[in-house]
Design a protein around this motif. Structure first.
Motif, PDB file in Angstrom:
ATOM      1  N   VAL A   1     -22.659  -1.712  42.415  1.00  0.00           N
ATOM      2  CA  VAL A   1     -23.473  -1.652  43.629  1.00  0.00           C
ATOM      3  C   VAL A   1     -24.019  -3.050  43.911  1.00  0.00           C
ATOM      4  O   VAL A   1     -24.261  -3.837  42.994  1.00  0.00           O
ATOM      5  CB  VAL A   1     -24.647  -0.654  43.504  1.00  0.00           C
ATOM      6  N   VAL A   2     -24.191  -3.344  45.194  1.00  0.00           N
ATOM      7  CA  VAL A   2     -24.798  -4.602  45.635  1.00  0.00           C
ATOM      8  C   VAL A   2     -26.139  -4.259  46.268  1.00  0.00           C
ATOM      9  O   VAL A   2     -26.205  -3.462  47.211  1.00  0.00           O
ATOM     10  CB  VAL A   2     -23.912  -5.332  46.658  1.00  0.00           C
ATOM     11  N   LEU A   3     -27.211  -4.849  45.749  1.00  0.00           N
ATOM     12  CA  LEU A   3     -28.571  -4.544  46.202  1.00  0.00           C
ATOM     13  C   LEU A   3     -29.171  -5.739  46.934  1.00  0.00           C
ATOM     14  O   LEU A   3     -28.950  -6.892  46.555  1.00  0.00           O
ATOM     15  CB  LEU A   3     -29.459  -4.192  45.017  1.00  0.00           C
ATOM     16  N   SER A   4     -29.968  -5.443  47.968  1.00  0.00           N
ATOM     17  CA  SER A   4     -30.590  -6.505  48.748  1.00  0.00           C
ATOM     18  C   SER A   4     -31.953  -6.048  49.236  1.00  0.00           C
ATOM     19  O   SER A   4     -32.196  -4.853  49.432  1.00  0.00           O
ATOM     20  CB  SER A   4     -29.700  -6.870  49.946  1.00  0.00           C
ATOM     21  N   SER A   5     -32.846  -7.026  49.457  1.00  0.00           N
ATOM     22  CA  SER A   5     -34.080  -6.736  50.177  1.00  0.00           C
ATOM     23  C   SER A   5     -33.733  -6.644  51.657  1.00  0.00           C
ATOM     24  O   SER A   5     -32.557  -6.655  52.034  1.00  0.00           O
ATOM     25  CB  SER A   5     -35.109  -7.839  49.920  1.00  0.00           C
TER      26      SER A   5
ATOM     27  N   LYS B   1     -29.692 -11.417  46.276  1.00  0.00           N
ATOM     28  CA  LYS B   1     -28.862 -10.221  46.095  1.00  0.00           C
ATOM     29  C   LYS B   1     -28.585 -10.029  44.614  1.00  0.00           C
ATOM     30  O   LYS B   1     -28.330 -10.986  43.895  1.00  0.00           O
ATOM     31  CB  LYS B   1     -27.537 -10.331  46.858  1.00  0.00           C
ATOM     32  N   PHE B   2     -28.622  -8.774  44.181  1.00  0.00           N
ATOM     33  CA  PHE B   2     -28.286  -8.420  42.813  1.00  0.00           C
ATOM     34  C   PHE B   2     -27.081  -7.482  42.842  1.00  0.00           C
ATOM     35  O   PHE B   2     -27.100  -6.467  43.528  1.00  0.00           O
ATOM     36  CB  PHE B   2     -29.461  -7.735  42.119  1.00  0.00           C
ATOM     37  N   ILE B   3     -26.040  -7.863  42.112  1.00  0.00           N
ATOM     38  CA  ILE B   3     -24.878  -7.007  41.926  1.00  0.00           C
ATOM     39  C   ILE B   3     -24.983  -6.405  40.533  1.00  0.00           C
ATOM     40  O   ILE B   3     -25.238  -7.125  39.558  1.00  0.00           O
ATOM     41  CB  ILE B   3     -23.568  -7.804  42.073  1.00  0.00           C
ATOM     42  N   ILE B   4     -24.836  -5.101  40.437  1.00  0.00           N
ATOM     43  CA  ILE B   4     -24.959  -4.427  39.138  1.00  0.00           C
ATOM     44  C   ILE B   4     -23.685  -3.634  38.881  1.00  0.00           C
ATOM     45  O   ILE B   4     -23.301  -2.778  39.674  1.00  0.00           O
ATOM     46  CB  ILE B   4     -26.198  -3.510  39.114  1.00  0.00           C
ATOM     47  N   THR B   5     -23.027  -3.956  37.779  1.00  0.00           N
ATOM     48  CA  THR B   5     -21.782  -3.299  37.404  1.00  0.00           C
ATOM     49  C   THR B   5     -21.958  -2.601  36.064  1.00  0.00           C
ATOM     50  O   THR B   5     -22.509  -3.183  35.124  1.00  0.00           O
ATOM     51  CB  THR B   5     -20.627  -4.317  37.303  1.00  0.00           C
ATOM     52  N   GLY B   6     -21.506  -1.369  35.998  1.00  0.00           N
ATOM     53  CA  GLY B   6     -21.601  -0.628  34.754  1.00  0.00           C
ATOM     54  C   GLY B   6     -20.373   0.222  34.521  1.00  0.00           C
ATOM     55  O   GLY B   6     -19.597   0.502  35.444  1.00  0.00           O
ATOM     56  N   LYS B   7     -20.198   0.613  33.286  1.00  0.00           N
ATOM     57  CA  LYS B   7     -19.075   1.477  32.946  1.00  0.00           C
ATOM     58  C   LYS B   7     -19.338   2.905  33.436  1.00  0.00           C
ATOM     59  O   LYS B   7     -20.480   3.330  33.583  1.00  0.00           O
ATOM     60  CB  LYS B   7     -18.855   1.478  31.429  1.00  0.00           C
ATOM     61  N   THR B   8     -18.265   3.628  33.714  1.00  0.00           N
ATOM     62  CA  THR B   8     -18.379   4.997  34.184  1.00  0.00           C
ATOM     63  C   THR B   8     -17.261   5.829  33.582  1.00  0.00           C
ATOM     64  O   THR B   8     -16.188   5.299  33.246  1.00  0.00           O
ATOM     65  CB  THR B   8     -18.309   5.056  35.725  1.00  0.00           C
TER      66      THR B   8
END
Length: 578
Positions: free
Chosen positions: A90-94, A101-108
């Protein structure tokens, strides 16, 4: 070498990431909470339960979901997604998409196969490599900078000539959307530059549009929309803990032309048994900008860099537990008091979000001393303190309650005067107004000694309430606050990265016609005055956590050791106040 860099995004790697639908649901809750600004917290929590079936346990900083923290704790939104091949992003922004911007990647566990461009940027192997280098810990894995057209190739040649082992690919990557990317490892494991650290990376991006997504990312407009009163956030500086500071500085000098900008007290700072060495390295900016652009400008790059010189303290523990990497990420906001006040309310309502580091009241000021510009005796002043205590004006014997009025203080002094001998009565009477102001300013007396009448009493009290640190450089003012660690494991005593939020108030000179003159990017200094305070505060918060653990385990020896550390650090904090 061109220095036209711009802050890009921060890319975090986490072990698990929840479904997009879960986070989109939280965005709706965030939007609802935004409309309940004037309602009591307990009523908002009840409405969240009724309308959204949202109930959360009490807040704990350990084991938080970083995406949830940004959405529910700050009102950020997901503006882009990617899923496939074992990972989800996901890409997060104010509410300013040109900002941080913060990009957060995780295993699924999802078996979704991506039909989009399979970018090497989102690959399970990258996550595993990062976890392997950081003892299985989550963290901020990639720091991204935007570079001008043609400079990915220039940087590749520089790395290839001087630090070939740090290159992750044998050429600059080019993608179908026209973006060019050069990704390199940030550090070496040794001071001879022979073993690359395959954890933290730098990602240089060349694109015709600063907002263009990474290859494979699908942009979205948040269904819930951004909060109407949400604060835009902009990157200010990115700080790392490293094993070999000089070797790291040499890499950035030879590849990016970055140079040391600021040393903290000749570079060495001590707190208790902990000693560290720090420096700020960054690019050279020749341009000046309009004061109205200072908040949003992201061209001044600062990389504070710290190493441990002793086998004690949170920097040493961070390097031992986590390895070298990002220690904290600093972000600018337009109004830090409003930002912190709202973040605290959101955390209380949702039990998600960010908790901030506690700063002892002694940093701001106390009522411990007799006013210097009076002839009032210590015994007479003690009588005044006793009356203030008995009339409910004091939090502790030396700390005035922040909501005490001037009228209450005047009445307490008048009562005190009736209890004093004749000569001391007249001493106080002759300095009555001075004494009133001394007591009234006592919660922020240290700050007042630095800022004087430049800010209002209301502003001073807001700063104290919100635990905000203050520094000045010339006529510029810098306000700072730090979160407790994020991406924090549940194991006691763990170190992890944290976030910083700052407000820079630039002094603006004007022409004879009243026009504002330009200012330098990054005005307001770097909080040198607060660096030791932060260092000591982090150590103090760790000692307090150790004390709570000792009390839970009924470990008398551990509690005694924690109390000794707390006492020593409090003494140092009192010495380090403004």
């Amino acid at each position: 070498m061109c220095t036209s860099f711009q802050y890009g995004h921060v890319h975090a790697y986490v072990h698990n990431i929840q479904s997009f639908e879960h986070y989109f649901h939280l965005e709706k809750i965030s939007q609802f909470v935004e409309t309940q600004e004037a309602e009591p917290i307990s009523e908002v929590q009840e409405k969240c339960n009724v309308h959204f079936s949202y109930v959360s346990d009490s807040y704990q900083p350990e084991g938080q979901d970083l995406v949830e923290q940004f959405i529910l704790g700050l009102g950020w939104r997901i503006i882009g997604t990617w899923e496939g091949n074992g990972v989800r992003t996901v890409v997060l922004s104010s509410n300013d998409k040109n900002g941080a911007k913060f990009i957060i990647t995780g295993k699924t566990n999802s078996n979704v196969l991506s039909h989009r461009e399979l970018s090497p940027i989102f690959h399970e192997n990258l996550l595993q490599s990062f976890f392997d280098e950081h003892n299985g810990r989550e963290g901020f894995a990639v720091l991204s900078l935007q570079v001008p057209t043609g400079y990915c190739d220039v940087l590749f040649e520089r790395y290839n000539a001087h630090h070939k082992l740090l290159l992750q690919h044998d050429k600059v990557q080019e993608f179908s959307n026209g973006m060019k990317v050069l990704q390199v490892y940030g550090f070496y494991k040794d001071d001879r530059n022979t073993i690359p650290d395959r954890g933290t990376s730098y990602r240089f991006i060349e694109s015709d549009d600063h907002c263009k997504p990474l290859p494979g990312i699908v942009l979205r407009e948040p269904i819930a929309g951004f909060p109407g009163k949400g604060a835009p956030v902009y990157s200010d500086h990115w700080a790392s803990n490293v094993f070999f500071r000089d070797a790291f500085l040499n890499v950035l000098q030879e590849t990016l032309d970055f140079i040391p900008k600021i040393n903290f007290n000749a570079g060495i700072v001590s707190a208790g048994e902990a000693t560290i060495e720090s420096v700020v390295i960054g690019n050279t900016i020749e341009k000046h900008i309009s004061p109205f652009e200072a908040l949003e400008d992201q061209s001044q790059i600062y990389f504070p860099t710290t190493t441990a010189l002793s086998e004690a303290g949170h920097v040493y523990d961070f390097l031992k537990q986590y390895g070298q990497g990002v220690q904290h990420l600093a972000n600018r906001v337009p109004d830090i008091v409003k930002f912190v006040t709202k973040a605290n309310r959101l955390r209380t309502i949702t039990n998600k979000g960010f908790r901030f580091v506690s700063i002892p009241r002694s940093y701001y000021g106390t009522l411990a001393t007799v006013p210097k510009d009076t002839c009032i005796s210590t015994s007479a002043f003690s009588v005044i303190q006793d009356v203030l205590q008995n009339t409910g004006c004091l939090l502790t014997p030396h700390d005035l309650l922040l909501d005490v009025s001037e009228v209450q203080i005047r009445n307490a002094i008048k009562i005190s005067m009736q209890k004093l001998p004749r000569d001391e009565y007249f001493d106080i009477s002759s300095k009555f107004e001075t004494l009133v102001q001394h007591i009234l300013r006592s919660p922020y007396s240290n700050l007042f000694g630095v800022l004087g009448d430049r800010i209002s009493r209301k502003k001073y009290l807001e700063i104290v309430r919100c635990n905000i640190l203050v520094d000045i450089q010339g006529e510029d003012i810098l306000y700072q606050i730090f979160t407790v660690p994020v991406l924090l494991p549940v194991e006691p005593g763990s170190e992890a990265p944290f976030l910083e939020f700052i407000e820079r108030v630039c002094y603006v000179e004007k022409t004879s016609e009243g026009d504002c003159l330009p200012v330098r990017p990054g005005c307001g200094g770097f909080g040198i005055r607060n660096f030791l305070t932060l260092f000591l505060s982090v150590e103090l918060n760790n000692a307090l956590s150790l004390k709570r653990l000792a009390e839970q385990e009924r470990n008398v020896a551990l509690e005694r050791n924690a109390n000794l550390r707390i006492r020593s650090l409090c003494d140092q904090l009192n010495e380090a106040n403004p």
